[in-house]
Design a protein around this motif. Structure first.
Motif, short mmCIF file in Angstrom:
data_model
loop_
_atom_site.label_atom_id
_atom_site.label_comp_id
_atom_site.label_asym_id
_atom_site.label_seq_id
_atom_site.Cartn_x
_atom_site.Cartn_y
_atom_site.Cartn_z
N GLN A 117 -9.66 7.46 7.24
CA GLN A 117 -8.35 8.08 7.16
C GLN A 117 -8.51 9.54 7.57
N GLY A 118 -7.82 9.93 8.61
CA GLY A 118 -7.97 11.25 9.20
C GLY A 118 -8.10 11.12 10.71
N TYR A 119 -8.23 12.25 11.39
CA TYR A 119 -8.22 12.27 12.85
C TYR A 119 -9.64 12.16 13.41
N LEU A 120 -9.86 11.17 14.31
CA LEU A 120 -11.14 11.03 14.97
C LEU A 120 -11.38 12.21 15.91
N VAL A 121 -12.65 12.52 16.14
CA VAL A 121 -13.06 13.67 16.95
C VAL A 121 -14.05 13.19 18.01
N VAL A 122 -13.87 13.63 19.25
CA VAL A 122 -14.85 13.39 20.30
C VAL A 122 -15.78 14.58 20.36
N ASP A 123 -17.07 14.30 20.22
CA ASP A 123 -18.09 15.35 20.22
C ASP A 123 -19.15 14.96 21.23
N GLY B 83 0.81 -1.21 0.00
CA GLY B 83 0.00 0.00 0.00
C GLY B 83 0.84 1.25 0.00
N ASN B 84 0.61 2.14 -0.95
CA ASN B 84 1.39 3.39 -1.07
C ASN B 84 2.88 3.09 -1.08
N GLN B 85 3.24 2.03 -1.84
CA GLN B 85 4.64 1.64 -2.05
C GLN B 85 5.34 1.16 -0.78
N ARG B 86 4.56 0.67 0.19
CA ARG B 86 5.12 0.06 1.39
C ARG B 86 4.38 -1.25 1.67
N LEU B 87 5.08 -2.21 2.28
CA LEU B 87 4.47 -3.47 2.70
C LEU B 87 3.82 -3.24 4.06
N ILE B 88 2.48 -3.27 4.09
CA ILE B 88 1.74 -2.87 5.30
C ILE B 88 0.62 -3.86 5.56
N SER B 89 -0.06 -3.67 6.67
CA SER B 89 -1.23 -4.47 7.00
C SER B 89 -2.38 -4.15 6.04
N VAL B 90 -3.23 -5.14 5.82
CA VAL B 90 -4.47 -4.88 5.07
C VAL B 90 -5.32 -3.87 5.83
N TRP B 91 -5.12 -3.78 7.16
CA TRP B 91 -5.93 -2.89 8.00
C TRP B 91 -5.02 -1.90 8.74
N PRO B 92 -4.39 -0.96 8.01
CA PRO B 92 -3.54 0.03 8.69
C PRO B 92 -4.37 0.93 9.60
N VAL B 93 -3.74 1.40 10.67
CA VAL B 93 -4.43 2.31 11.59
C VAL B 93 -4.21 3.72 11.08
N ARG B 94 -5.17 4.20 10.29
CA ARG B 94 -5.12 5.55 9.74
C ARG B 94 -6.28 6.41 10.22
N GLY B 95 -7.08 5.85 11.13
CA GLY B 95 -8.06 6.66 11.84
C GLY B 95 -7.37 7.17 13.09
N GLY B 96 -6.87 8.43 13.05
CA GLY B 96 -5.97 8.96 14.05
C GLY B 96 -6.54 8.91 15.44
N PRO B 97 -5.77 8.43 16.43
CA PRO B 97 -6.30 8.23 17.78
C PRO B 97 -6.65 9.53 18.47
N VAL B 98 -7.72 9.46 19.25
CA VAL B 98 -8.14 10.56 20.10
C VAL B 98 -8.41 9.98 21.49
N VAL B 99 -8.04 10.70 22.54
CA VAL B 99 -8.20 10.19 23.90
C VAL B 99 -9.17 11.07 24.67
#
Length: 967
Positions: A258-264, A186-202
């Motif tokens: 893909q992008g940053y999660l938001v707490v609302d 993926g994107n010229q890298r060997l990665i997981s089928v399920w990359p963590v691209r939903g950016g963490p929010v605490v």
């Protein structure tokens, strides 16, 4: 000793006067003066530090407001700079560039920076820029980490969510977000089928994040307890939602997080690449709302945030977007989506607003981001430099510290280079992917980096060797850009097929022949010790083995047996390897085509395409012709890599040159498509109805799309809202490849052993979430993939074979011949089989079948369940004797005697006191119980369930008439 407590949980210890003692004697009056001055300056430091707030996550808080209440000193000075390597975002499209530059966070006196190039998270001292620790993940870290108390959490393209100790960088826990270790390119890298691209929010001691890119592969949104590393909830269902698509059409689609999660408040906002975000219940993970915009040309993007007014508390607020992100050119005009211009490129600190696009004094280049913490302002340029500005204090003399980019010289010995040179010379090219499996001292890796242009992937099972080589390659400036090092169990290692140009090893203590399927057709080479030709008899493809001393050189010399080229002009493509179900092999947007470009050709593993120059002037008033063609582009169909002009020179010499003055037809349509813009529903010959055995027209669902579809022989591909296909060899129904849209010209082509879906999306602002190319490869039947089979006329008492899959998100046909229908029907047009259940409030649940224990032939049946079901009546069955199979799997309990049930068929007890755990041995393990000679006389099959412990549970029912066996 003074102690100042910041408003974050990080405690600062300050020095006493004794630390500043003067060694030589001085007059008492002078000492008193010095002490007074020192105390005054120290109090000024305390005044700033005592109220210094952290910047613990992307844009400061869980609402992503970019707002900090504490004021920053107006008069600041440059304290230090640190140069890092500029980052290359995963995608070229600005609407997807959530990772275009570094996004630091601040906690106490530490600045944390993640890198998508070196796959690392590094802590630096805020006061000096000195490195404190570095932690390497197994893939790019594309989004900012998030801090909670003494923990820092971040996700990686390797598919893991990591939690580290804030001060030391030591791993506290990590969690694999996807159901298996399967990888893709993926994107010229060997990665997981399920990359963590939903950016963490605490928030409230929990970290929320999302994994997965392609909805039809599965998408997972999580809430995890940070202290324990335990899953609070996980939602697997969000990739399979039959619903609205652009242009007011419908298909099976879903989130592409893909992008940053938001707490609302009590909601969790999940950005979805270039679409608009989803809303979930933050406490339960249940979906509240998600739909792609109905208007055909309303662009979305990766950014979402709460308005700054919501920064004082985590509560339900007004969600905002940035129309600078949500905009794109659509042929001759720019289309703009919802949002406030530039909101993603400014922050507010106290009463001051910092606008990135206005730059900042002392900062060179383009400002990518700004953060404030520890009383300091940190500015990051797009070119990769971090600038630290601190308040000016009376009497303080600042010595600016510059930390240049650390880069050493590659030291490969002549022997190392000579050995690597011999391997490179035996391969198809010195470009592409080289894989080194098994390390000793990194000699082969150094040689390949010195003697080739490969992207070198190193895989080893020894943690210390992996860490050491990562540090070395990072210090050389090779990590990410030219090389990556993965830690994996080599005994169970599997690589994606067909992607490797050169495969080799530094060790001779293992048998690597199981990895030969990863070699690229038409010249992939392996040097992995002694190999006997007989061991290759079971491998796909044609291999040739040559001996070279103690090594065997194995070449994959030609095409894959059963694969075929595609020469264009709507001809048949009799590729025997492309079969339902399919999984993603690679994805990337390096090569993009205008949506009305002509079809590509696929010859000897190479895609030959001629994109239209859609930015050139168009002939006014004549809509039957449009843009001229650009020169032909050659790309590797097995990785998506655009080939260098020095590669495939013989093939290039045979191509016709492009005339930039010749305008092309506006559309390219097969002769079978009569209506250019509103094609008819496809009817492609005849099929045998799998439920009744009756021959009928092969009609299947097609929603919006000016590409009416092309019959390539065994495969029919079409645009049906999304890219889609129908496998005629199995009568698959319409399988929606949700994420991208395909071209106005049919661009979904089976060839070379792959289903090729090139990027035919440029010049279009439709809010499909993934403007990217991908190729798919056939997967085992256990692989999860759903379809809309379509409506079918069912005559009374005519069904002789049927499967009901409780809680499934769509239909699915098995190679045995059984058509499994989702019940309740939620996955689009489906045969209307009359089924009655009690109670009507029966609970239906779904989990991704990848979580099932290995060995289940139909895990996609067992993984979903009906709970609390008491009776089921299937109608319109053909009279006669039936074999009935009942499918079970326990999703919740871990011990026996927690769920015990009895099941009757036609009033006869067929399972008494049945305990799924006792029968299966563990949870998430499928169990099938077959019952023969069940008589149906009136067209109805009655099933009754009763539970003595817990509630009844059933995953699926399969009924097969005695006359349908073996058909």
């Amino acid at each position: 000793m003074f102690r100042a407590q910041t408003r974050s949980p990080h405690c600062k210890v300050w020095p006493t006067m004794d630390h500043f003692a003067i060694c030589c004697p001085i007059p008492v009056s002078v000492e008193r003066t010095l002490r007074a001055a020192w105390v005054l300056s120290l109090l000024l430091v305390f005044a700033a530090a005592a109220w210094a707030e952290d910047w613990p996550m992307y844009r400061c808080d869980a609402g992503r407001t970019g707002t900090l209440e504490q004021a920053l000193d107006q008069d600041v000075e440059l304290a230090w700079t640190r140069q890092l390597s500029p980052l290359k975002p995963a995608f070229r499209n600005p609407r997807l560039q959530f990772d275009a530059g570094y996004e630091p966070v601040v906690a106490g006196e530490l600045l944390f920076v993640g890198s998508s190039q070196s796959d690392s998270l590094t802590a630096y001292k805020t006061r000096t820029g000195e490195r404190v620790w570095t932690f390497y993940a197994g893939g790019p870290i594309r989004l900012a980490p998030a801090v909670w108390e003494q923990s820092i959490c971040f996700g990686s393209d390797d598919g893991y969510l990591y939690c580290l100790d804030l001060s030391t960088g030591k791993l506290r826990w990590k969690h694999r977000a996807g159901p298996s270790a399967r990888r893709l390119f993926g994107n010229q890298r060997l990665i997981s089928v399920w990359p963590v691209r939903g950016g963490p929010v605490v928030a409230d001691g929990r970290v929320y994040f999302a994994a997965g890119v392609w909805p039809f592969e599965g998408v997972f949104v999580y809430a995890m307890d940070i202290a324990s590393g335990q899953v609070v909830w996980r939602n697997d269902r969000l990739g399979y939602l039959y619903g609205q698509q652009p242009h007011n059409t419908q298909a099976i689609g879903g989130l592409a997080p893909q992008g940053y999660l938001v707490v609302d408040g009590d909601e969790l906002i999940v950005p979805c690449s270039t679409a608009y975000p989803a809303r979930l219940n933050r406490n339960t993970g249940e979906l509240i709302e998600f739909k792609l915009p109905s208007p055909g040309r309303l662009p979305g993007g990766w950014f979402a945030a709460l308005t700054p007014e919501q920064s004082k508390a985590v509560r339900r607020g007004q969600l905002t977007f940035d129309d600078l992100v949500n905009r794109q050119r659509h042929e001759d005009k720019v289309h703009v989506g919802r949002g406030e211009s530039g909101v993603s490129r400014r922050i507010r600190v106290g009463q001051r607003q910092f606008d990135f696009d206005m730059g900042f004094p002392g900062v060179e280049g383009t400002v990518h981001s700004m953060v404030v913490g520890d009383g300091r302002l940190f500015v990051v340029s797009r070119e990769g430099t971090i600038y630290c500005f601190q308040p000016k204090l009376p009497g303080r003399r600042t010595e600016r510290k510059n930390w240049p980019l650390e880069k050493a010289d590659l030291l490969a010995t002549p022997d190392e280079m000579s050995l690597a040179r011999s391997f490179v010379a035996s391969s198809l090219s010195d470009r592409g992917i080289a894989v080194v499996v098994g390390l000793k001292d990194g000699a082969m890796v150094r040689g390949l980096l010195a003697e080739s242009r490969y992207h070198v992937v190193v895989i080893d099972d020894h943690a210390k060797r992996v860490r050491a080589l990562r540090r070395t390659l990072d210090s050389l400036g090779y990590y990410g850009a030219r090389a990556a090092v993965l830690e994996a169990d080599l005994s169970s290692l599997r690589l994606p097929p067909y992607i490797v140009t050169l495969l080799t090893t530094e060790r001779d203590d293992a048998d690597w022949t199981s990895l030969l399927s990863s070699l690229r057709p038409y010249g992939g080479v392996a040097s992995i010790g002694r190999v006997e030709p007989a061991v290759l008899e079971q491998e796909l493809g044609e291999f040739k083995v040559d001996s070279a001393g103690s090594q065997s050189i194995v070449r994959r010399t030609g095409e894959l047996p059963g694969a075929s080229d595609y020469t264009g002009d709507w001809t048949l493509s009799p590729d025997k390897l492309v079969r339902f179900p399919l999984g993603v092999l690679w994805f990337d947007d390096e090569l993009a085509h205008f949506k009305r470009s002509p079809q590509p050709r696929f010859i000897k593993g190479v895609m030959i395409s001629r994109p239209k120059d859609w930015r050139a002037p168009r002939i006014p008033g004549n809509y039957k012709v449009d843009y001229p063609l650009l020169p032909p582009v050659l790309s590797d169909m097995y990785t998506g890599r655009v080939l260098h002009e020095s590669e495939m020179t013989d093939l290039r010499s045979q191509l016709q040159p492009t005339d930039p003055k010749t305008h092309e037809p506006s559309q390219y349509r097969p002769p079978s498509q009569r209506d250019a813009w509103k094609p008819r529903q496809p009817v492609v010959g005849e099929r045998r109805n799998p439920m009744t055995g009756v021959m009928e027209p092969r009609a299947f669902p097609k929603t919006y799309g000016c590409d009416g579809g092309v019959d390539y022989g065994d495969f029919y591909t079409l645009r049906s809202g999304t890219a889609a296909y129908y496998d005629k060899t199995i009568e698959s129904g319409t399988v929606f490849l949700s994420g991208p849209r395909s071209g106005c010209t049919n661009s979904i082509i089976p060839a070379g052993g792959l289903l090729n879906v090139p990027y035919f999306f440029e010049g279009c602002t439709c809010s499909y979430p993934l403007p990217s190319a991908m190729s798919l490869v056939s997967m085992p039947e256990s692989h999860e993939q759903w379809s809309s089979w379509g409506k079918s006329s069912i005559q009374p008492n005519s069904i002789e074979r049927l499967g009901l899959n409780f809680g499934a998100p769509g239909d699915r046909i098995a190679r045995s011949g059984t058509l499994w229908l989702d019940f309740p029907a939620v996955g689009g047009p489906s045969p209307k089989v009359r089924v009655a259940i009690e109670p009507s409030q029966t609970t239906f649940q779904y989990q991704h079948s990848g979580w099932m224990t290995a060995g289940d032939p139909y895990p996609w049946v067992s993984a979903s369940v009906a709970e609390g079901l008491k009776s089921l009546v299937i109608q319109d069955l053909k009279a006669g004797s039936y074999t009935v199979r009942l499918y079970f799997a326990e999703p919740r309990y871990r011990q026996i005697n927690q769920r015990v049930q009895t099941i009757k068929l036609q009033g006869r007890t067929v399972l008494a006191n049945f305990d799924i755990i006792a029968a299966a041995g563990s949870a998430m393990q499928g169990v099938v119980r077959e019952v023969s000679e069940i008589t149906v006389e009136d067209g109805k099959l009655h099933l009754e369930l009763s539970a003595s412990k817990g509630q009844s549970l059933l995953s699926g029912v399969e009924v097969i008439h005695s006359e349908a066996e073996g058909k």
